[in-house]
Design a protein around this motif. Structure first.
Motif, mmCIF file in Angstrom:
data_model
loop_
_atom_site.group_PDB
_atom_site.id
_atom_site.type_symbol
_atom_site.label_atom_id
_atom_site.label_comp_id
_atom_site.label_asym_id
_atom_site.label_seq_id
_atom_site.Cartn_x
_atom_site.Cartn_y
_atom_site.Cartn_z
ATOM 1 N N LYS A 1 81.950 30.525 38.255
ATOM 2 C CA LYS A 1 82.620 31.168 37.142
ATOM 3 C C LYS A 1 82.663 32.547 36.872
ATOM 4 C CE LYS A 1 81.221 31.047 32.212
ATOM 5 N NZ LYS A 1 81.364 32.137 31.548
ATOM 6 N N ARG A 2 81.766 33.834 38.322
ATOM 7 C CA ARG A 2 82.870 34.863 38.240
ATOM 8 C C ARG A 2 83.462 35.095 38.369
ATOM 9 N NH1 ARG A 2 76.687 37.529 40.000
ATOM 10 N NH2 ARG A 2 75.583 37.007 37.626
ATOM 11 N N PHE A 3 83.599 34.351 39.154
ATOM 12 C CA PHE A 3 85.172 34.022 40.024
ATOM 13 C C PHE A 3 86.828 33.980 38.564
ATOM 14 C CE2 PHE A 3 89.357 32.313 42.260
ATOM 15 C CZ PHE A 3 89.486 33.634 42.985
ATOM 16 N N LEU A 4 86.298 33.011 38.274
ATOM 17 C CA LEU A 4 87.270 32.553 37.581
ATOM 18 C C LEU A 4 87.193 33.950 36.317
ATOM 19 C CD1 LEU A 4 87.892 28.693 36.518
ATOM 20 C CD2 LEU A 4 88.573 30.084 37.698
ATOM 21 N N ASP A 5 85.996 34.065 35.690
ATOM 22 C CA ASP A 5 85.883 34.933 34.819
ATOM 23 C C ASP A 5 87.373 36.190 34.932
ATOM 24 O OD1 ASP A 5 84.747 33.814 33.419
ATOM 25 O OD2 ASP A 5 82.677 34.332 33.610
ATOM 26 N N ALA A 6 87.176 36.964 36.187
ATOM 27 C CA ALA A 6 87.356 37.886 36.477
ATOM 28 C C ALA A 6 89.465 37.981 37.257
ATOM 29 C CB ALA A 6 86.493 38.578 38.832
ATOM 30 N N LEU A 7 89.125 36.360 37.742
ATOM 31 C CA LEU A 7 90.988 36.248 37.464
ATOM 32 C C LEU A 7 91.553 36.225 36.491
ATOM 33 C CD1 LEU A 7 92.531 35.388 39.882
ATOM 34 C CD2 LEU A 7 92.278 32.877 38.997
ATOM 35 N N GLY B 1 79.533 26.055 39.238
ATOM 36 C CA GLY B 1 78.038 26.842 39.368
ATOM 37 C C GLY B 1 78.281 28.345 39.036
ATOM 38 N N ARG B 2 77.276 29.653 39.568
ATOM 39 C CA ARG B 2 77.531 30.921 38.580
ATOM 40 C C ARG B 2 78.782 31.371 39.208
ATOM 41 N NH1 ARG B 2 72.200 34.092 38.216
ATOM 42 N NH2 ARG B 2 71.487 32.493 36.165
ATOM 43 N N ARG B 3 78.935 31.412 41.343
ATOM 44 C CA ARG B 3 79.923 32.302 41.589
ATOM 45 C C ARG B 3 80.918 31.951 40.974
ATOM 46 N NH1 ARG B 3 77.101 32.735 47.579
ATOM 47 N NH2 ARG B 3 75.259 33.527 47.327
#
Length: 265
Positions: free
Chosen positions: A98-104, A94-96
């Motif tokens: 994906k955002r977590f992986l992007d930041a990581l 989901g969006r959350r």
């Protein structure tokens, strides 16, 4: 923006030459000239010689080049596997998520590479994983630094994929693994090869984190270039730099040809 008039084309090429030559071409040409010189008189080096390259392609220098190649190839493969797998997994989240992986995955890029080197040094200097003083700690640091670029490249390409190809394969009875192997990965091959080339080039030139981690028997070529220039051997350092640039360009050219063939499959 396309320029169609003759005057506009001449103005565009003139602006490009004025910006490109002083910022990019001239410094590289000066390094190339210095690598064939014995002294520096006036604005340009002088005393043409090729003896610098005899030292730059033998002995410790050749070993350092081999070390850089092995490190860059290993880090690129690991980054491509880890970053590509994470990018494909993120596309299903989901969006959350994906955002977590992007930041990581972008975190190592957001901080100086010397911080990454210190973090790897602290993390792997004690049991149960003791890698300090080995080649593996250098490879791990390079992998951490370049994985973000593999992740972003594959993630952007995965977003552009038409889901109809995967749906058609699944409707014909293909398993998820077969869809991934026979449909998705071939479509992503141009992006995967582009990411591999970028990771390789970045790893070949990495210095800051490497200076904190490399053992005496695993000295990459950028470290040797820094050591040569630090001792005042500018012409030897220039020859080593040209060897590093030439080797990187050869590998990138080969990767580019593979990418071109993959684009027309």
């Amino acid at each position: 923006m396309l320029v169609h008039s003759r005057t506009g084309k001449w103005a565009t090429w003139s602006a490009f030459a004025l910006l490109f030559l002083p910022l990019f071409a001239v410094p590289l040409l000066v390094i190339l000239a210095a690598s064939f010189s014995t002294n520096w008189s006036g604005a340009l080096p002088s005393g043409p010689t090729t003896t610098r390259y005899a030292a730059a392609t033998s002995g410790d220098s050749l070993q350092a080049l081999t070390t850089s190649l092995v490190t860059a190839l290993s880090a690129s493969v690991l980054a491509l596997v880890l970053g590509g797998w994470a990018a494909l997994a993120a596309s299903a989240l989901g969006r959350r998520g994906k955002r977590f992986l992007d930041a990581l995955f972008m975190l190592p890029v957001a901080v100086p590479s010397v911080v990454v080197g210190l973090a790897v040094l602290v993390a792997f200097s004690r049991p149960p994983v003791l890698l300090n003083g080995t080649r593996w700690i250098v490879i791990i640091a390079h992998t951490v630094l370049v994985t973000a670029f593999a992740y972003q490249s594959v993630s952007a390409a995965a977003r552009r994929l038409d889901p109809m190809y995967e749906q058609a394969a699944a409707s014909l009875g293909a398993s998820p693994g077969r869809v991934l192997w026979r449909v998705r990965l071939p479509l992503l091959l141009p992006s995967l090869t582009a990411a591999a080339g970028l990771c390789f080039a970045l790893s070949m030139g990495e210095l800051s984190a490497t200076m904190m981690l490399y053992p005496p028997d695993w000295t990459p070529l950028p470290v040797q270039i820094f050591a040569a220039t630090d001792r005042g051997s500018l012409f030897t350092g220039a020859a080593l730099a040209v060897v590093l640039m030439g080797t990187t360009l050869l590998v990138l050219t080969a990767v580019s040809r593979i990418r071109t063939r993959a684009s027309y499959r």
